[in-house]
Design a protein around this motif. Structure first.
Motif, PDB file in Angstrom:
ATOM      1  N   UNK A 116       0.841  -1.203   0.000  1.00  0.00           N
ATOM      2  CA  UNK A 116       0.000   0.000   0.000  1.00  0.00           C
ATOM      3  C   UNK A 116       0.873   1.249   0.000  1.00  0.00           C
ATOM      4  N   UNK A 117       1.914   1.258   0.835  1.00  0.00           N
ATOM      5  CA  UNK A 117       2.817   2.395   0.906  1.00  0.00           C
ATOM      6  C   UNK A 117       3.492   2.641  -0.446  1.00  0.00           C
ATOM      7  N   UNK A 118       3.940   1.585  -1.093  1.00  0.00           N
ATOM      8  CA  UNK A 118       4.587   1.719  -2.404  1.00  0.00           C
ATOM      9  C   UNK A 118       3.611   2.284  -3.433  1.00  0.00           C
ATOM     10  N   UNK A 119       2.374   1.811  -3.420  1.00  0.00           N
ATOM     11  CA  UNK A 119       1.362   2.323  -4.342  1.00  0.00           C
ATOM     12  C   UNK A 119       1.064   3.791  -4.078  1.00  0.00           C
ATOM     13  N   UNK A 120       0.985   4.154  -2.810  1.00  0.00           N
ATOM     14  CA  UNK A 120       0.713   5.541  -2.438  1.00  0.00           C
ATOM     15  C   UNK A 120       1.873   6.456  -2.849  1.00  0.00           C
ATOM     16  N   UNK A 121       3.096   5.996  -2.636  1.00  0.00           N
ATOM     17  CA  UNK A 121       4.255   6.803  -3.015  1.00  0.00           C
ATOM     18  C   UNK A 121       4.307   6.986  -4.527  1.00  0.00           C
ATOM     19  N   UNK A 122       4.043   5.933  -5.249  1.00  0.00           N
ATOM     20  CA  UNK A 122       4.035   5.993  -6.711  1.00  0.00           C
ATOM     21  C   UNK A 122       2.964   6.971  -7.208  1.00  0.00           C
ATOM     22  N   UNK A 123       1.781   6.855  -6.661  1.00  0.00           N
ATOM     23  CA  UNK A 123       0.677   7.728  -7.070  1.00  0.00           C
ATOM     24  C   UNK A 123       0.958   9.174  -6.676  1.00  0.00           C
ATOM     25  N   UNK A 124       1.537   9.389  -5.513  1.00  0.00           N
ATOM     26  CA  UNK A 124       1.871  10.742  -5.074  1.00  0.00           C
ATOM     27  C   UNK A 124       2.920  11.366  -5.985  1.00  0.00           C
ATOM     28  N   UNK A 125       3.876  10.569  -6.419  1.00  0.00           N
ATOM     29  CA  UNK A 125       4.891  11.072  -7.355  1.00  0.00           C
ATOM     30  C   UNK A 125       4.227  11.473  -8.669  1.00  0.00           C
ATOM     31  N   UNK A 126       3.317  10.625  -9.152  1.00  0.00           N
ATOM     32  CA  UNK A 126       2.580  10.961 -10.375  1.00  0.00           C
ATOM     33  C   UNK A 126       1.833  12.291 -10.202  1.00  0.00           C
ATOM     34  N   UNK A 127       1.204  12.469  -9.053  1.00  0.00           N
ATOM     35  CA  UNK A 127       0.480  13.702  -8.772  1.00  0.00           C
ATOM     36  C   UNK A 127       1.404  14.901  -8.693  1.00  0.00           C
ATOM     37  N   UNK A 128       2.598  14.688  -8.166  1.00  0.00           N
ATOM     38  CA  UNK A 128       3.576  15.773  -8.091  1.00  0.00           C
ATOM     39  C   UNK A 128       4.017  16.187  -9.492  1.00  0.00           C
ATOM     40  N   UNK A 129       4.145  15.226 -10.388  1.00  0.00           N
ATOM     41  CA  UNK A 129       4.471  15.562 -11.777  1.00  0.00           C
ATOM     42  C   UNK A 129       3.339  16.376 -12.422  1.00  0.00           C
ATOM     43  N   UNK A 130       2.108  15.997 -12.153  1.00  0.00           N
ATOM     44  CA  UNK A 130       0.960  16.756 -12.687  1.00  0.00           C
ATOM     45  C   UNK A 130       0.952  18.167 -12.095  1.00  0.00           C
ATOM     46  N   UNK A 131       1.223  18.281 -10.806  1.00  0.00           N
ATOM     47  CA  UNK A 131       1.276  19.592 -10.162  1.00  0.00           C
ATOM     48  C   UNK A 131       2.388  20.448 -10.762  1.00  0.00           C
ATOM     49  N   UNK A 132       3.515  19.839 -11.061  1.00  0.00           N
ATOM     50  CA  UNK A 132       4.626  20.571 -11.679  1.00  0.00           C
ATOM     51  C   UNK A 132       4.252  21.047 -13.079  1.00  0.00           C
ATOM     52  N   UNK A 133       3.532  20.233 -13.821  1.00  0.00           N
ATOM     53  CA  UNK A 133       3.065  20.655 -15.155  1.00  0.00           C
ATOM     54  C   UNK A 133       2.124  21.851 -15.034  1.00  0.00           C
ATOM     55  N   UNK A 134       1.284  21.830 -14.012  1.00  0.00           N
ATOM     56  CA  UNK A 134       0.393  22.971 -13.765  1.00  0.00           C
ATOM     57  C   UNK A 134       1.215  24.220 -13.450  1.00  0.00           C
ATOM     58  N   UNK A 135       2.206  24.080 -12.575  1.00  0.00           N
ATOM     59  CA  UNK A 135       3.077  25.204 -12.229  1.00  0.00           C
ATOM     60  C   UNK A 135       3.793  25.729 -13.466  1.00  0.00           C
TER      61      UNK A 135
END
Length: 118
Positions: A14-33
């Motif tokens: 679960x932790x690995x899945x959450x970290x992976x998904x959070x990283x994906x979200x951080x990339x999306x947030x960076x694209x927004x920025x």
């Protein structure tokens, strides 16, 4: 209580899945920025705003937004320079604050996916 009860703990998975998904979200947030900051970057011929990019390294968990023209730092930091309407110094720093809630929401949305959230 039943003696045949067994609990399977998949915390590491679960932790690995959450970290992976959070990283994906951080990339999306960076694209927004990047999108917002490109719209604020000083514009003469558009080279500076077009030079913006998101780079990421999943192994280290780092995501960055950068502009790679030789004059990018001067344009960002020198508050005495004049810019066209809607363009400004601090074109990357300011949206880090003004778009904070949007970026956090993008990361949170991605982090919920492994838990079945949308």
């Amino acid at each position: 209580m039943a003696d045949d009860f067994e609990l399977a703990w998949d915390g590491d998975k679960v932790l690995a899945l959450m970290q992976d998904a959070s990283f994906d979200g951080t990339e999306v947030a960076a694209e927004h920025l990047l999108q917002v900051s490109s719209g604020l970057a000083p514009h003469e011929e558009g080279d500076l705003e077009r030079s913006g990019e998101v780079s990421s390294d999943r192994a280290s968990g780092l995501v960055a937004v950068s502009f790679d023209r030789s004059y990018a730092v001067k344009q960002h930091e020198d508050m005495t320079l004049r810019h066209d309407d809607g363009r400004q110094a601090k074109y990357l720093e300011e949206p880090m604050g003004t778009e904070r809630d949007v970026m956090l929401a993008l990361i949170a949305k991605a982090a919920r996916k492994p838990l079945g959230g949308s």
